[in-house]
Enzyme design. Structure first.
Site, PDB file in Angstrom:
ATOM      1  N   ARG A  57     -25.303  26.468  10.329  1.00  0.00           N
ATOM      2  CA  ARG A  57     -24.171  25.519  10.332  1.00  0.00           C
ATOM      3  C   ARG A  57     -24.680  24.079  10.283  1.00  0.00           C
ATOM      4  O   ARG A  57     -24.017  23.184   9.784  1.00  0.00           O
ATOM      5  CB  ARG A  57     -23.267  25.737  11.555  1.00  0.00           C
ATOM      6  CG  ARG A  57     -22.164  24.681  11.661  1.00  0.00           C
ATOM      7  CD  ARG A  57     -20.990  25.114  12.548  1.00  0.00           C
ATOM      8  NE  ARG A  57     -21.393  25.595  13.839  1.00  0.00           N
ATOM      9  CZ  ARG A  57     -21.762  24.805  14.865  1.00  0.00           C
ATOM     10  NH1 ARG A  57     -21.778  23.504  14.735  1.00  0.00           N
ATOM     11  NH2 ARG A  57     -22.108  25.340  16.011  1.00  0.00           N
ATOM     12  N   TYR A 110      -4.116  15.935  -5.271  1.00  0.00           N
ATOM     13  CA  TYR A 110      -4.106  17.392  -5.126  1.00  0.00           C
ATOM     14  C   TYR A 110      -3.255  17.732  -3.889  1.00  0.00           C
ATOM     15  O   TYR A 110      -3.336  17.029  -2.866  1.00  0.00           O
ATOM     16  CB  TYR A 110      -5.544  17.902  -4.977  1.00  0.00           C
ATOM     17  CG  TYR A 110      -5.566  19.338  -4.537  1.00  0.00           C
ATOM     18  CD1 TYR A 110      -5.074  20.338  -5.355  1.00  0.00           C
ATOM     19  CD2 TYR A 110      -6.048  19.694  -3.281  1.00  0.00           C
ATOM     20  CE1 TYR A 110      -5.056  21.658  -4.943  1.00  0.00           C
ATOM     21  CE2 TYR A 110      -6.035  21.007  -2.859  1.00  0.00           C
ATOM     22  CZ  TYR A 110      -5.542  21.981  -3.689  1.00  0.00           C
ATOM     23  OH  TYR A 110      -5.509  23.278  -3.276  1.00  0.00           O
ATOM     24  N   ASP A 182     -12.271  11.560  -5.321  1.00  0.00           N
ATOM     25  CA  ASP A 182     -12.396  12.972  -5.698  1.00  0.00           C
ATOM     26  C   ASP A 182     -12.787  13.023  -7.179  1.00  0.00           C
ATOM     27  O   ASP A 182     -12.001  12.623  -8.040  1.00  0.00           O
ATOM     28  CB  ASP A 182     -11.048  13.670  -5.458  1.00  0.00           C
ATOM     29  CG  ASP A 182     -11.110  15.166  -5.694  1.00  0.00           C
ATOM     30  OD1 ASP A 182     -11.943  15.611  -6.502  1.00  0.00           O
ATOM     31  OD2 ASP A 182     -10.305  15.892  -5.074  1.00  0.00           O
ATOM     32  N   LYS A 207     -14.814  24.335  -8.705  1.00  0.00           N
ATOM     33  CA  LYS A 207     -14.380  24.050 -10.070  1.00  0.00           C
ATOM     34  C   LYS A 207     -15.575  23.901 -11.022  1.00  0.00           C
ATOM     35  O   LYS A 207     -16.337  24.826 -11.186  1.00  0.00           O
ATOM     36  CB  LYS A 207     -13.488  22.810 -10.057  1.00  0.00           C
ATOM     37  CG  LYS A 207     -12.429  22.821  -8.937  1.00  0.00           C
ATOM     38  CD  LYS A 207     -11.377  23.862  -9.185  1.00  0.00           C
ATOM     39  CE  LYS A 207     -10.403  24.159  -8.053  1.00  0.00           C
ATOM     40  NZ  LYS A 207     -10.253  23.366  -6.892  1.00  0.00           N
TER      41      LYS A 207
END
Ligand code: PLP
Length: 391
Positions: A57, A110, A182, A207
């Protein structure tokens, strides 16, 4: 060896032959934890006095290779890879915006980002103003003494509206505001916001960068100072990417430039076809000469990308009929993949946004979104043509 060209960075960036086996490909380090040589070493790593891995992590060698690759491609000092794009966006925004602060953001974001900024963060005492991101003056006008963050998508999702990055970055710097952008729609192959003065780049790696619709992931690319500020949020909220997804993304990145040459080329032809079709009312695509911000796109992007939206003369009903009639294109959300995807933002990716607000931003009920893939362009066009002719 130092190399500056994008294609070489895409193939080699962040990666070195594995020192123990000579493996050319970065291995998948499927380990949650890493052994210390001594208790003293463990303590030194936790204190940050010694470099090295502790626990996945907090950092993992496969993920680190991806982060180094992303920093190189976007031109940032450092990067963090997240479990999803929303994990990356949430960490970047929450690292800056605290109770009593104010965010200025574009009005066609988005859906998940819109929800984060306008609803979730509001519950934690963070205010916001949404502005038409096509005019940089709107950002200046919306700035308040407590504005800490400007958040933009360019091209915006799904209207493809562009923001003049240099102008907005200049306004933000004047007021000491952090800019977060973004870059999912463009990928670093087509656009590198940091070169235009933007402070922080976020991505949905789901993406274009992974590119094969086979994983979900996200990234934040920024300066070392910003990352110091973000790490406590990022590492403790637990949005870290796993090694397997990092490996898939690294594999995708090696062909990013090749895929995107084809995507840019196919998309211009598809957009021109749609624009000339009698059933189509209008097309939003930065690569069309009729696009109102065509010149701005040429100035700040290296290619027009694979995303476009359009509306049929028959409105919502005709759009639905068309989407239900495609045979080669996949009726699915997401974007930037090898296969062509068609979707309906108002009832899918942006359904989370209240209708009134959607319409005000120009996101009409009949809007259809297309993410052009790398199939043969004649086949894509033939499929769209037969689907349009059903309406
Ligand atoms: N940003 C943009 C532009 C997107 O289209 C998406 C998802 O569709 C996201 C962020 C969120 O990414 P993820 O689904 O990987 O969390």
């Amino acid at each position: 060896m130092k190399y500056d060209k994008f294609a070489t960075k895409a193939v080699h960036g962040g990666q070195h032959p594995d020192p123990s086996t000579g493996s050319v490909v970065t291995p998948i380090y499927a380990s949650s934890t890493f052994v210390f040589k001594s208790a003293e070493q463990g303590a030194a790593r936790f204190e940050g006095k010694e470099k090295g891995f502790i626990y996945t992590r907090l950092g993992n060698p496969t993920v680190k290779a991806l982060e180094d690759s992303l920093a190189l491609l976007e031109g940032g000092q450092t990067a963090r890879a997240a479990a999803t794009g929303m994990g990356a966006i949430t960490a970047a925004v929450m690292a800056v915006a605290k109770k009593g602060d104010h965010i200025v953001a574009g009005d066609t974001l988005y859906g998940g980002t819109h929800k984060l900024i306008t609803d979730i963060l509001k519950q934690y005492g963070v205010e916001h103003t949404l502005v038409d991101s096509g005019d940089p003056d709107n950002f200046e006008k919306a700035t308040q003494p407590n504005t800490k963050l400007i958040y933009i998508e360019s091209p915006s999702n799904p209207l493809l509206k562009l923001t003049d990055m240099k102008a907005v970055a200049g306004i933000a710097k004047k007021h000491g505001i952090v800019t977060v952008m973004d870059n999912t729609f463009m990928s670093p192959y087509n656009q590198r916001p940091i070169e235009h003065g933007i402070d922080v780049v976020v991505h949905s790696l789901t993406k274009s960068l992974s590119g094969h619709s086979d994983m979900v992931g996200g990234a934040v690319i920024a300066s070392n100072d910003f990352m110091k500020q973000m790490d406590p949020v990022f590492k403790n909220m637990g949005a870290t990417m796993g090694a397997w997804d990092a490996w898939l993304t690294l594999r995708g990145i090696k062909t990013l430039h090749v895929r995107w040459d084809r995507i840019n080329e196919n998309s211009v032809k598809v957009a021109e076809f749609l624009e000339g079709h009698p059933k189509v009312d209008h097309v939003n695509y930065p690569g069309l000469k009729s696009f109102p911000q065509y010149e701005l796109g040429k100035r700040q992007m290296d290619g027009p990308g694979g995303m476009m939206s359009f509306e049929l003369k028959g409105g919502l009903e005709a759009g639905r009929k068309m989407m239900n009639s495609v045979k080669l294109c996949s009726l699915a959300v997401s974007l930037g993949a090898v296969e062509t995807l068609i979707s309906h933002p108002p009832s899918m990716t942006h359904s989370i946004i209240p209708k009134e607000e959607r319409l005000k931003a120009g996101l009409t009920d009949g809007l259809v979104r297309l993410s052009v893939g790398i199939e043969d362009v004649d086949d894509i066009i033939a499929d769209l043509d037969q689907a349009l002719n059903q309406t």
